[in-house]
Design a protein around this motif. Structure first.
Motif, PDB file in Angstrom:
ATOM      1  N   ALA A  39      11.933   0.404  -1.438  1.00  0.00           N
ATOM      2  CA  ALA A  39      11.560   1.261  -0.542  1.00  0.00           C
ATOM      3  C   ALA A  39      11.180   1.178   0.812  1.00  0.00           C
ATOM      4  O   ALA A  39      10.795   0.028   1.142  1.00  0.00           O
ATOM      5  CB  ALA A  39      10.154   2.217  -1.171  1.00  0.00           C
ATOM      6  N   PRO A  40      11.500   1.839   1.758  1.00  0.00           N
ATOM      7  CA  PRO A  40      11.115   1.398   3.338  1.00  0.00           C
ATOM      8  C   PRO A  40       9.642   0.673   3.255  1.00  0.00           C
ATOM      9  O   PRO A  40       9.513  -0.204   4.086  1.00  0.00           O
ATOM     10  CB  PRO A  40      11.500   2.627   4.067  1.00  0.00           C
ATOM     11  N   ALA A  41       8.824   1.485   2.815  1.00  0.00           N
ATOM     12  CA  ALA A  41       7.434   1.190   2.666  1.00  0.00           C
ATOM     13  C   ALA A  41       7.230  -0.517   2.430  1.00  0.00           C
ATOM     14  O   ALA A  41       6.391  -1.079   2.881  1.00  0.00           O
ATOM     15  CB  ALA A  41       6.424   1.963   1.948  1.00  0.00           C
ATOM     16  N   GLN A  42       8.088  -0.737   1.564  1.00  0.00           N
ATOM     17  CA  GLN A  42       7.729  -2.345   0.915  1.00  0.00           C
ATOM     18  C   GLN A  42       8.540  -3.309   1.908  1.00  0.00           C
ATOM     19  O   GLN A  42       8.397  -4.574   1.689  1.00  0.00           O
ATOM     20  CB  GLN A  42       8.471  -2.300  -0.404  1.00  0.00           C
ATOM     21  N   ILE A  43       9.392  -2.881   2.999  1.00  0.00           N
ATOM     22  CA  ILE A  43       9.671  -3.809   3.833  1.00  0.00           C
ATOM     23  C   ILE A  43       8.469  -4.310   4.820  1.00  0.00           C
ATOM     24  O   ILE A  43       7.597  -3.500   5.368  1.00  0.00           O
ATOM     25  CB  ILE A  43      10.958  -3.302   4.716  1.00  0.00           C
ATOM     26  N   ALA A  44       8.233  -5.546   4.896  1.00  0.00           N
ATOM     27  CA  ALA A  44       7.022  -6.247   5.685  1.00  0.00           C
ATOM     28  C   ALA A  44       7.402  -6.464   7.195  1.00  0.00           C
ATOM     29  O   ALA A  44       8.366  -7.188   7.552  1.00  0.00           O
ATOM     30  CB  ALA A  44       6.364  -7.261   5.413  1.00  0.00           C
ATOM     31  N   LYS A  45       7.321  -5.501   8.124  1.00  0.00           N
ATOM     32  CA  LYS A  45       7.783  -5.579   9.397  1.00  0.00           C
ATOM     33  C   LYS A  45       6.714  -6.344  10.360  1.00  0.00           C
ATOM     34  O   LYS A  45       5.702  -6.186  10.195  1.00  0.00           O
ATOM     35  CB  LYS A  45       8.243  -4.366  10.002  1.00  0.00           C
ATOM     36  N   THR A  46       7.374  -7.025  11.253  1.00  0.00           N
ATOM     37  CA  THR A  46       6.364  -7.940  12.007  1.00  0.00           C
ATOM     38  C   THR A  46       6.547  -7.484  13.307  1.00  0.00           C
ATOM     39  O   THR A  46       7.560  -7.339  13.977  1.00  0.00           O
ATOM     40  CB  THR A  46       6.946  -9.459  11.884  1.00  0.00           C
ATOM     41  N   GLY A  62       6.766  -1.155   6.092  1.00  0.00           N
ATOM     42  CA  GLY A  62       7.755  -0.735   6.832  1.00  0.00           C
ATOM     43  C   GLY A  62       7.521   0.613   7.453  1.00  0.00           C
ATOM     44  O   GLY A  62       8.170   1.150   8.242  1.00  0.00           O
ATOM     45  N   ASP A  63       6.752   1.551   6.548  1.00  0.00           N
ATOM     46  CA  ASP A  63       6.923   2.880   7.038  1.00  0.00           C
ATOM     47  C   ASP A  63       5.552   3.065   7.900  1.00  0.00           C
ATOM     48  O   ASP A  63       4.924   4.342   8.356  1.00  0.00           O
ATOM     49  CB  ASP A  63       6.924   3.801   5.998  1.00  0.00           C
ATOM     50  N   ALA A  64       4.865   2.174   8.375  1.00  0.00           N
ATOM     51  CA  ALA A  64       3.693   2.118   9.234  1.00  0.00           C
ATOM     52  C   ALA A  64       3.882   2.383  10.519  1.00  0.00           C
ATOM     53  O   ALA A  64       4.693   1.735  11.269  1.00  0.00           O
ATOM     54  CB  ALA A  64       2.549   1.123   8.529  1.00  0.00           C
ATOM     55  N   VAL A 150      -5.203  -1.658  11.083  1.00  0.00           N
ATOM     56  CA  VAL A 150      -4.891  -1.193  12.413  1.00  0.00           C
ATOM     57  C   VAL A 150      -3.779  -0.107  12.479  1.00  0.00           C
ATOM     58  O   VAL A 150      -3.020   0.133  13.588  1.00  0.00           O
ATOM     59  CB  VAL A 150      -4.384  -2.381  13.265  1.00  0.00           C
ATOM     60  N   CYS A 151      -3.262   0.276  11.254  1.00  0.00           N
ATOM     61  CA  CYS A 151      -2.241   1.179  11.239  1.00  0.00           C
ATOM     62  C   CYS A 151      -2.742   2.980  10.937  1.00  0.00           C
ATOM     63  O   CYS A 151      -3.693   3.054  10.340  1.00  0.00           O
ATOM     64  CB  CYS A 151      -1.102   0.784  10.142  1.00  0.00           C
ATOM     65  N   GLN A 152      -1.938   3.811  10.949  1.00  0.00           N
ATOM     66  CA  GLN A 152      -2.220   5.094  10.633  1.00  0.00           C
ATOM     67  C   GLN A 152      -2.039   5.020   9.238  1.00  0.00           C
ATOM     68  O   GLN A 152      -1.011   4.493   8.682  1.00  0.00           O
ATOM     69  CB  GLN A 152      -1.458   6.039  11.242  1.00  0.00           C
ATOM     70  N   GLU A 153      -2.676   5.981   8.529  1.00  0.00           N
ATOM     71  CA  GLU A 153      -2.529   6.286   7.164  1.00  0.00           C
ATOM     72  C   GLU A 153      -1.050   6.540   6.878  1.00  0.00           C
ATOM     73  O   GLU A 153      -0.379   7.466   7.485  1.00  0.00           O
ATOM     74  CB  GLU A 153      -3.364   7.324   6.682  1.00  0.00           C
ATOM     75  N   PRO A 154      -0.226   5.796   5.858  1.00  0.00           N
ATOM     76  CA  PRO A 154       1.338   6.454   5.757  1.00  0.00           C
ATOM     77  C   PRO A 154       1.228   7.944   5.257  1.00  0.00           C
ATOM     78  O   PRO A 154       0.228   8.374   4.534  1.00  0.00           O
ATOM     79  CB  PRO A 154       1.544   5.543   4.586  1.00  0.00           C
ATOM     80  N   GLY A 155       2.316   8.622   5.651  1.00  0.00           N
ATOM     81  CA  GLY A 155       2.320   9.753   5.237  1.00  0.00           C
ATOM     82  C   GLY A 155       3.307  10.836   5.514  1.00  0.00           C
ATOM     83  O   GLY A 155       3.167  11.919   5.119  1.00  0.00           O
TER      84      GLY A 155
END
Length: 155
Positions: A39-46, A62-64, A150-155
């Motif tokens: 899932a896109p969320a599982q990608i750890a973006k830097t 990834g989706d944050a 430091v991220c918005q709640e995913p959603g």
């Protein structure tokens, strides 16, 4: 060369973790998720950020999206993204391959608590078609990361 610095990082610190190279481009969250079957969320973006004169890396799901208020409170000032030229010069990695491993010079690394929703995440590995599979906790340990919210709640 960036991919090689990441390979060297893992050979030295975690030889049990393999760098995965795909034949397709994985420079965006969507491309990486499709390429690695997650899932896109599982990608750890830097994210490469600047706070005043300080540069740091923030690894998020990834989706944050960064929450400006939270980030300002945690980092003590307004956060801005580095421009493309600065990213590669300071990390040693091209945009689309930026990761907290094998950096050109030491930088503070922060991992957002949103990553803890997953048993395994898939961050890039220094090129636009490479990655590793790693637990969030191990990624934090290997990079000396500080855990932040430091991220918005995913959603």
């Amino acid at each position: 060369m960036s991919l090689e610095t990441v390979r060297a990082f893992f050979a030295n610190k975690a030889p049990d973790i393999a760098v995965i190279e795909l034949s397709t481009r994985t420079a965006t969250v969507a491309e990486a998720a499709a390429g690695h079957g997650v899932a896109p969320a599982q990608i750890a973006k830097t994210l490469s950020i600047r706070i005043g004169d300080q540069v740091a890396l923030v690894v998020t799901r990834g989706d944050a999206r960064l929450d400006n208020r939270k980030a300002k409170a945690v980092f003590g000032g307004k956060v801005r993204m580095l421009d493309l030229g600065e990213v590669e010069a300071l990390t040693g990695h091209p945009v689309g391959g930026v990761c907290p491993f094998g950096l050109a010079a030491p930088l503070p690394v922060y991992c957002d608590v949103s990553l803890r929703a997953f048993d395994e995440v898939v961050p890039a590995a220094g090129s636009t078609n490479s990655a590793v599979r790693i637990t969030p906790g191990r990624m934090g340990e290997l990079t000396g990361a500080v855990w932040v919210d430091v991220c918005q709640e995913p959603g």
